[in-house]
Write an enzyme that holds these catalytic residues in place. Structure first.
Site, mmCIF file in Angstrom:
data_model
loop_
_atom_site.group_PDB
_atom_site.id
_atom_site.type_symbol
_atom_site.label_atom_id
_atom_site.label_comp_id
_atom_site.label_asym_id
_atom_site.label_seq_id
_atom_site.Cartn_x
_atom_site.Cartn_y
_atom_site.Cartn_z
ATOM 1 N N ASP A 127 17.605 26.610 -29.313
ATOM 2 C CA ASP A 127 16.313 26.581 -28.628
ATOM 3 C C ASP A 127 16.442 26.079 -27.197
ATOM 4 O O ASP A 127 15.510 26.211 -26.402
ATOM 5 C CB ASP A 127 15.325 25.670 -29.371
ATOM 6 C CG ASP A 127 14.979 26.192 -30.759
ATOM 7 O OD1 ASP A 127 14.921 27.423 -30.909
ATOM 8 O OD2 ASP A 127 14.777 25.376 -31.669
ATOM 9 N N ASP A 180 8.921 27.720 -32.204
ATOM 10 C CA ASP A 180 10.025 28.168 -33.041
ATOM 11 C C ASP A 180 9.628 27.911 -34.498
ATOM 12 O O ASP A 180 8.950 26.928 -34.793
ATOM 13 C CB ASP A 180 11.291 27.397 -32.692
ATOM 14 C CG ASP A 180 12.465 27.793 -33.561
ATOM 15 O OD1 ASP A 180 12.817 28.977 -33.565
ATOM 16 O OD2 ASP A 180 13.001 26.911 -34.251
ATOM 17 N N CYS A 224 0.846 -1.199 0.000
ATOM 18 C CA CYS A 224 0.000 0.000 0.000
ATOM 19 C C CYS A 224 0.880 1.247 0.000
ATOM 20 O O CYS A 224 2.111 1.161 0.031
ATOM 21 C CB CYS A 224 -0.933 0.009 1.215
ATOM 22 S SG CYS A 224 -0.054 0.164 2.779
ATOM 23 N N CYS A 229 3.479 1.603 2.722
ATOM 24 C CA CYS A 229 4.722 0.850 2.498
ATOM 25 C C CYS A 229 5.689 1.658 1.637
ATOM 26 O O CYS A 229 6.870 1.806 1.972
ATOM 27 C CB CYS A 229 4.422 -0.477 1.799
ATOM 28 S SG CYS A 229 3.391 -1.601 2.726
#
Length: 779
Positions: free
Chosen positions: A671, A464, A38, A41
């Site tokens: 870029d 771009d 779970c 844990c």
């Protein structure tokens, strides 16, 4: 990402993992963890790892059962990380013999181990079901008058006890072992709730079976709840079986990618063609690929040409034409011709392996939206235990004396069983796993869950121009024949011009060659080739001097330019196109208009982004006239022109200062700063490695439809996560008070522990099912 200039410092709460900026020399390890059931844990393991000296960052994923750890190898090694997990009470599974060169190896072994664990779980489930199916009717002895006359109640209780013991000791054994280990390590999990709840019911029943007289002396009927114990364990195991199957489906995308790898390769060794396992392929080997075969690994074609289906990597449905010098990638499918290629990458360096790694890392990452669930689950189990104890005490004190102990016990067990935090722990990671896998199928590689969540918040897309909206390479858009010689037609003139340009490596020359090849012109020889730097080139073709270049070249060579030619050239220049003058035998015979053309899909993709309510902005280093022309073609109303590479990031920041959440899409080295500055960076797959490293999402093909897919996928995934979290929270918020008996004073209704177990199991399954709906979603 745009951040305030003076952010407030974050003070971690007790037990919260502290994620510091990563130091230089940091390495990353992935551990397969066994025993987590779970969210409590996974949180406990994560805290244990984060507190270990040398660990800089740790993320534990419940759905994939993996821990991703950034650590300093100078302070701790993999064995130390494993020891930290084991000290927390959980096991680490290491591959026995990982394959050195292959993509699969340990992943395949892990899949086999999980399949074996699933079969064992299934056997435990069927044993519990079979015995519970017998115990349940025996517990309802009042419905069997004939049996009541022949079998005494004490004997019947002993029969139920004997039938329940295998359920506890075999089917439910792991719950109790896990709860005991948690107790030893001072932690609690779902197994703690199950073990305490079913254990309390069983011990009460055991006492009623062994010493019934004591209960009767206290004025209590010695009732037993073996059916409750057995049925709860069977129902919880049913939930785990369904959950395990659903988890396997959430990681189906990874397995599908790994299954794409070719198993063998045909290589040239010592002048002979031999078939060898793909793991034995080495760098610089020459590999032969025939029609219908998979490409074994990455390389460059050295001989032949073909069309390859690269859909499994890029999502592109149409085959891609390949020729000598073009790259090929492992797992792609050869459709038509045969070819040979030289191996450039093998094993974990290949494109397929990198994609698998990226998807795995994304699936193991944590989205910011999960933080609330993590904080709740960290304290959830102890709070539930306190609520269950309070429920027992209240019922024991308030209920009638004859029934107070059974009522207190039943409601105590119901609270513990219904409060399992599984759904809370699975809500986010399962949706992330399915969403990132779905993206990989469509050529959208998502680096981490944070990028996926950030994409959901984007309201402005900055594109771009070159290489993103446009193809990023020059192409002939216009061919204007002028003053053709009487003995020549357009096709023969194009053949002569092509003969010259084939000798040049200039990008504009390549554009002319592509154009002439498309016209199907003949191949002619050219001699005396001479490049004129910055102006053009010339050669002799069929005994005549051929020139292609700018106006300055023609003037230098004494070729006159007429008024009609000047007028035609000016028209092309007004359209922001580069003009190439072509002359044969001292006479201008044609003009070429060359431009970086818009991709066929750009306009439609931009319209779709705008339809979704996003503002699309273009950014380019071109002049205002060229920028306006391209923006008009694709339907963009706002653009930035004449932006220098070093100024691109400042344009992103300017949009962020307007209060916008910006997604930047680019493909070049220049870029990268803008991609890093943006709230979300999307790099075109055809771009540079630098750009892709700076981006949160990589598009495997150079197509703006990938941006549409990525943003739509993020919205679908985030919607699924929000739905999952809502159902998980509402389930526990409503379920626990009902199990405690809140409705009893008004309705006289109590929640059976067996119904609580069924609801708990179905809550996890519902979250997984909701996440799996993403697999069928249209993106």
């Amino acid at each position: 990402m745009n951040t305030p200039s003076a952010p407030l410092p974050h003070v971690p709460t007790p037990g919260e993992p502290v994620n510091l900026p990563l130091s230089a020399g940091t390495e990353t390890a992935t551990l397969n963890i066994e025993g987590m059931t779970c969210a409590s844990c996974s949180n406990f393991v994560e805290r244990a790892l984060s507190r270990t000296p040398g660990v800089q960052r740790a993320t534990v994923n419940l759905a994939s059962e993996k821990a991703t750890i950034d650590y300093l190898p100078a302070q701790i090694d993999r064995a130390g990380l494993r020891a930290a997990v084991e000290q927390a009470g959980y096991a680490v599974h290491e591959p026995v013999a990982p394959v050195a060169a292959g993509v699969l190896g340990s992943d395949e072994e892990l899949a086999q181990r999980k399949a074996a664990a699933y079969r064992k779980l299934l056997r435990r489930f069927w044993v519990a079901v079979a015995l519970a199916a017998v115990i349940m009717p025996l517990s309802m002895i009042m419905l069997w008058p004939a049996l009541m006359q022949r079998v005494s109640m004490p004997v019947l209780n002993y029969v139920q006890l004997l039938l329940t013991l295998p359920v506890l000791l075999y089917s439910g054994r792991e719950f109790y072992v896990s709860a005991w280990n948690g107790l030893r390590h001072r932690t609690a999990s779902m197994d703690t709730l199950i073990a305490v709840g079913t254990g309390a019911a069983f011990l009460y029943s055991l006492a009623a079976t062994l010493v019934p007289d004591w209960f009767m002396r206290q004025g209590l009927m010695p009732e037993v709840y073996y059916d409750t114990t057995a049925t709860i364990i069977a129902l919880i195991l049913l939930g785990k079986v369904l959950e395990s199957r659903a988890k396997q489906r959430t990681s189906a995308a990874i397995r599908a990618l790994m299954d794409l790898q070719a198993k063998t390769a045909r290589v040239v060794r010592h002048g002979q063609e031999v078939d060898i396992p793909v793991e034995e392929v080495r760098l610089n080997d020459i590999v032969i690929v025939r029609p219908g075969e998979k490409v074994a690994t990455d390389g460059v074609i050295t001989e032949g040409r073909s069309a390859l289906d690269e859909a499994m990597l890029t999502g592109e449905s149409l085959p891609v034409e390949k020729k000598v010098g073009d790259p090929v990638f492992g797992a792609t499918l050869n459709k038509t011709g045969s070819f040979r290629f030289q191996v450039t990458k093998v094993g974990k360096e290949t494109m397929l392996a990198q994609i698998v790694k990226l998807v795995e890392e994304a699936q193991g990452s944590r989205a910011p939206i999960q933080r609330l669930a993590d904080k709740v689950s960290a304290v959830f189990v102890p709070i539930v235990v306190m609520i269950a104890i309070a429920t027992f005490v209240v019922w024991f004190l308030a209920a009638p004396e004859a029934t107070r102990l059974p009522l207190a016990l039943v409601n105590f067990v119901a609270v513990l069983i219904i409060a399992c935090p599984c759904a809370l722990g699975l809500a986010t990671p399962t949706a992330i796993m399915v969403g990132t896998g779905k993206g990989a199928e469509h050529g959208v590689l998502i680096r981490n869950a944070e990028a996926l969540e950030k994409a959901y918040q984007v309201n402005t897309v900055l594109l771009d121009k070159t290489g993103t909206i446009t193809r990023g390479e020059p192409a002939v858009t216009d061919f204007i024949p002028l003053n053709l010689p009487p003995s020549a037609d357009q096709t023969s003139v194009l053949a002569m011009l092509a003969a010259l340009e084939r000798q040049s490596e200039h990008p504009l020359a390549e554009a002319v060659v592509r154009y002439t090849d498309a016209q199907g012109v003949a191949s002619l020889p050219a001699t005396d080739f001479q490049a004129h730097e910055g102006r053009g080139a010339g050669a002799t073709v069929e005994g005549q001097q051929v020139l292609i270049g700018n106006r300055r070249l023609l003037e230098e060579q004494g070729v006159s330019v007429s008024g009609a030619t000047t007028q035609a050239a000016d028209q092309l220049l007004e359209e922001a196109k580069t003009v190439l003058y072509a002359a044969v035998g001292g006479q201008i015979v044609a003009l070429f208009g060359v431009a970086d053309t818009v991709r066929e899909t750009s306009a439609a993709a931009i319209r779709e982004l705008q339809r979704q309510g996003l503002e699309v902005v273009m950014m380019t280093g071109d002049n205002q006239q060229t920028a306006a022309k391209v923006a008009q073609q694709v339907g963009i109303t706002r653009f930035f022109a004449e932006v220098l590479p070093q100024d691109k990031a400042s344009k992103v920041k300017a949009l962020q200062n307007e209060g916008r959440t910006v997604a930047m899409v680019g493909d070049g080295i220049n870029d990268a700063p803008a991609l890093a500055q943006a709230d979300l960076g999307l790099a075109m797959g055809g771009g540079t490695d630098v750009a892709m490293e700076a981006a949160g999402i990589t598009l495997m093909r150079s197509d703006l439809n990938g941006v549409v897919t990525a943003l739509r996928l993020s919205r679908l995934t985030m919607r699924a996560i929000r739905q999952n979290l809502f159902f998980a929270f509402i389930y526990n918020t409503l379920g626990i008070p009902i199990a405690a008996g809140l409705l009893y004073p008004f309705t006289g209704w109590l929640l059976s522990p067996m119904i609580a177990a069924a609801a708990m199991a179905l809550s996890s399954v519902s979250v997984l099912t909701n996440s799996l709906r993403l697999r069928a979603a249209k993106v």
